[in-house]
Design an enzyme around this catalytic site. Structure first.
Site, PDB file in Angstrom:
ATOM      1  N   HIS A   1       8.394 -26.134   0.647  1.00  0.00           N
ATOM      2  CA  HIS A   1       7.847 -27.284  -0.077  1.00  0.00           C
ATOM      3  C   HIS A   1       6.823 -26.819  -1.101  1.00  0.00           C
ATOM      4  CE1 HIS A   1       9.803 -30.299   2.467  1.00  0.00           C
ATOM      5  NE2 HIS A   1       9.714 -29.347   3.385  1.00  0.00           N
TER       6      HIS A   1
ATOM      7  N   LYS B   1     -13.220   2.289  -2.029  1.00  0.00           N
ATOM      8  CA  LYS B   1     -14.130   2.656  -0.931  1.00  0.00           C
ATOM      9  C   LYS B   1     -15.253   3.551  -1.456  1.00  0.00           C
ATOM     10  CE  LYS B   1     -11.077   2.608   3.215  1.00  0.00           C
ATOM     11  NZ  LYS B   1     -10.544   3.372   4.339  1.00  0.00           N
TER      12      LYS B   1
ATOM     13  N   GLU C   1       0.828  -1.216   0.000  1.00  0.00           N
ATOM     14  CA  GLU C   1       0.000   0.000   0.000  1.00  0.00           C
ATOM     15  C   GLU C   1       0.861   1.264   0.000  1.00  0.00           C
ATOM     16  OE1 GLU C   1      -2.893  -0.114   3.176  1.00  0.00           O
ATOM     17  OE2 GLU C   1      -4.168   1.375   2.231  1.00  0.00           O
TER      18      GLU C   1
HETATM   19  O1  PA5 Z   1      -3.344   1.953   5.721  1.00  0.00           O
HETATM   20  C1  PA5 Z   1      -4.416   2.441   5.452  1.00  0.00           C
HETATM   21  O2  PA5 Z   1      -4.579   3.671   5.374  1.00  0.00           O
HETATM   22  C2  PA5 Z   1      -5.644   1.564   5.211  1.00  0.00           C
HETATM   23  O3  PA5 Z   1      -5.325   0.225   5.134  1.00  0.00           O
HETATM   24  C3  PA5 Z   1      -6.624   1.779   6.351  1.00  0.00           C
HETATM   25  O4  PA5 Z   1      -6.018   1.417   7.546  1.00  0.00           O
HETATM   26  C4  PA5 Z   1      -7.903   0.955   6.135  1.00  0.00           C
HETATM   27  O5  PA5 Z   1      -8.476   1.266   4.908  1.00  0.00           O
HETATM   28  C5  PA5 Z   1      -8.904   1.253   7.257  1.00  0.00           C
HETATM   29  O6  PA5 Z   1      -9.183   2.608   7.315  1.00  0.00           O
HETATM   30  P1  PA5 Z   1      -9.734   3.312   8.595  1.00  0.00           P
HETATM   31  O7  PA5 Z   1      -8.741   3.129   9.702  1.00  0.00           O
HETATM   32  O8  PA5 Z   1      -9.900   4.741   8.220  1.00  0.00           O
HETATM   33  O9  PA5 Z   1     -11.048   2.659   8.926  1.00  0.00           O
END
Ligand code: PA5
Length: 408
Positions: free
Chosen positions: A279, A395, A252
């Site tokens: 394996h 989202k 990410e």
């Molecule tokens: O790293 C990130 O920004 C995302 O993975 C968020 O943690 C995830 O989408 C959850 O978002 P939020 O904490 O706003 O609910």
């Protein structure tokens, strides 16, 4: 922890540039400050949760759950934790129901964790749990200051803890997001931060990790087109969820459009667990396309003496070589054998991280090590390490679809 690189990247101007950029980032990006934060507030809050609460349930997804899960699952087999931790992350109905069935709702404290305060998965599950446990004292909310979630929590007189300023979800495990659930289960969060701080100091105060991390980051960045798949091969079942956390952090943060070009770049994380994956996936690393680097993680001392009994099996006497050795020795021998085999191959860059033993301090070090490495690589491949427009896009579409259903 120790980290030995089996490749070289000459540290010249680029390393100095990346280091300066990271030092500059420290003034705006919040996670750098977390190892040295004051945690008295978090500890005091954890102490207020009644002692008849036996389970803690985290309702959150991605960065709001993966870090605490990684630490909890790493420590659970070796430490006497005081409460069980459950994670409600999925909208899979069967998974949700199974988890609810495992809980005594009257003896559970729920942590609703969302930085944005509006994530669909989190609030779908929260609504369901609220219909089963309506007591607001059973809930704590963790979110960004001023979010709609904070306003909601205040409206029902529930407790709210804030994330530290400018800490992104996937960099938030050492903030209240990870520290509160872990403290509630009896994890030594001071030790966790001490471990993180030792890496912090080693990197920013000219310790050995400065050159190691810079060299490793430079290598990944310079070779990001060639070795674009980065395998983390951990030789312990207890590191399975650490690998999941790494996959999120790396993927990410580093899969982006470059800041100063029209190109899309990215490094692809793969989490592997030894010996199981030697394996299976190992064949692809050993003989497949030369597009992968591998980092082994080894636990030096498993603090366990379980041995293979001295038993000879008829027709299988060749396996007497196993007799009387401990499983801890065996698993590390397996890791070393795979490494040796890979070192004989060309064009498979390797390194090995050795953790002395499984404890809070060492996993804290490992977390901060990976966070720093991610920031350095992000800087060097010219991406914004801290945003996630791809995740946000999905989202938004989901919310549109849900809204349409309401409009029908
Ligand atoms: O790293 C990130 O920004 C995302 O993975 C968020 O943690 C995830 O989408 C959850 O978002 P939020 O904490 O706003 O609910």
């Amino acid at each position: 922890m120790r980290n030995k690189l089996y490749f070289q990247a000459r540290l010249k101007d680029k390393a100095e540039y990346a280091y300066k950029a990271i030092v500059q980032e420290k003034t705006s990006i919040g996670y750098y400050k977390l190892p040295e934060q004051d945690i008295t507030g978090i500890l005091a809050y954890a102490n207020k949760i009644p002692s008849d609460v036996t389970s803690i349930a985290v309702i959150g997804i991605g960065g709001s759950s993966l870090g605490a899960k990684a630490v909890y699952e790493f420590l659970k087999p070796v430490e006497k934790l005081t409460r069980s931790l459950y994670f409600f992350e999925s909208t899979d109905p069967i998974n949700i129901q199974n988890k609810i069935d495992m809980l005594d709702l009257e003896k559970t404290h729920f942590l609703v964790i969302s930085k944005s305060g509006t994530t669909v998965e989190t609030f779908a599950i929260y609504k369901l749990l609220l219909s089963k446990q309506a007591d607001t004292n059973a809930y704590t909310f963790i979110t960004d200051k001023g979010s709609e979630l904070e306003k909601y929590a205040q409206s029902i007189d529930a407790s709210v803890l804030h994330l530290a300023d400018n800490v992104g979800g996937r960099f938030s495990v050492l903030s209240s997001v990870g520290l509160l659930p872990l403290a509630l289960c009896g994890v030594d969060i001071e030790a966790l931060l001490r471990g993180a701080n030792s890496v912090n100091k080693s990197f920013f105060e000219d310790g050995y990790l400065k050159s190691t991390l810079l060299e490793k980051a430079l290598f990944y960045a310079r070779n990001h087109a060639k070795y674009h798949i980065n395998c983390l091969f951990a030789y312990s079942e207890s590191l399975k969820y650490f690998c999941e956390w790494y996959v999120q952090l790396w993927g990410e943060s580093l899969g982006k459009k470059q800041r100063h070009s029209a190109f899309h770049v990215g490094l692809t994380p793969i989490g592997l667990i030894g010996p199981k994956d030697q394996h299976s996936f190992l064949q692809l690393i050993m003989e497949g396309t030369r597009d992968k680097s591998v980092t082994f993680i080894q636990i030096e001392d498993f603090q366990d003496t379980l041995k293979i009994p001295d038993i000879s099996l008829k027709h299988l006497e060749s396996l007497d070589i196993l007799n009387d050795i401990s499983f801890a020795e065996l698993i590390n021998m397996q890791c070393n054998s795979v490494m040796e085999a890979l070192l004989e191959e060309e064009n498979i860059p390797l390194d090995k991280i050795v953790i002395p033993k499984a404890n809070a301090e060492n996993v804290g070090s490992l977390i901060f090590y990976y966070e720093l490495l991610t920031s350095l690589v992000g800087e060097l491949i010219d991406v914004n390490t801290y945003d996630q427009p791809g995740v946000e896009a999905a989202k938004k579409i989901l919310k549109k679809k849900l809204k349409k259903k309401l409009d029908i």
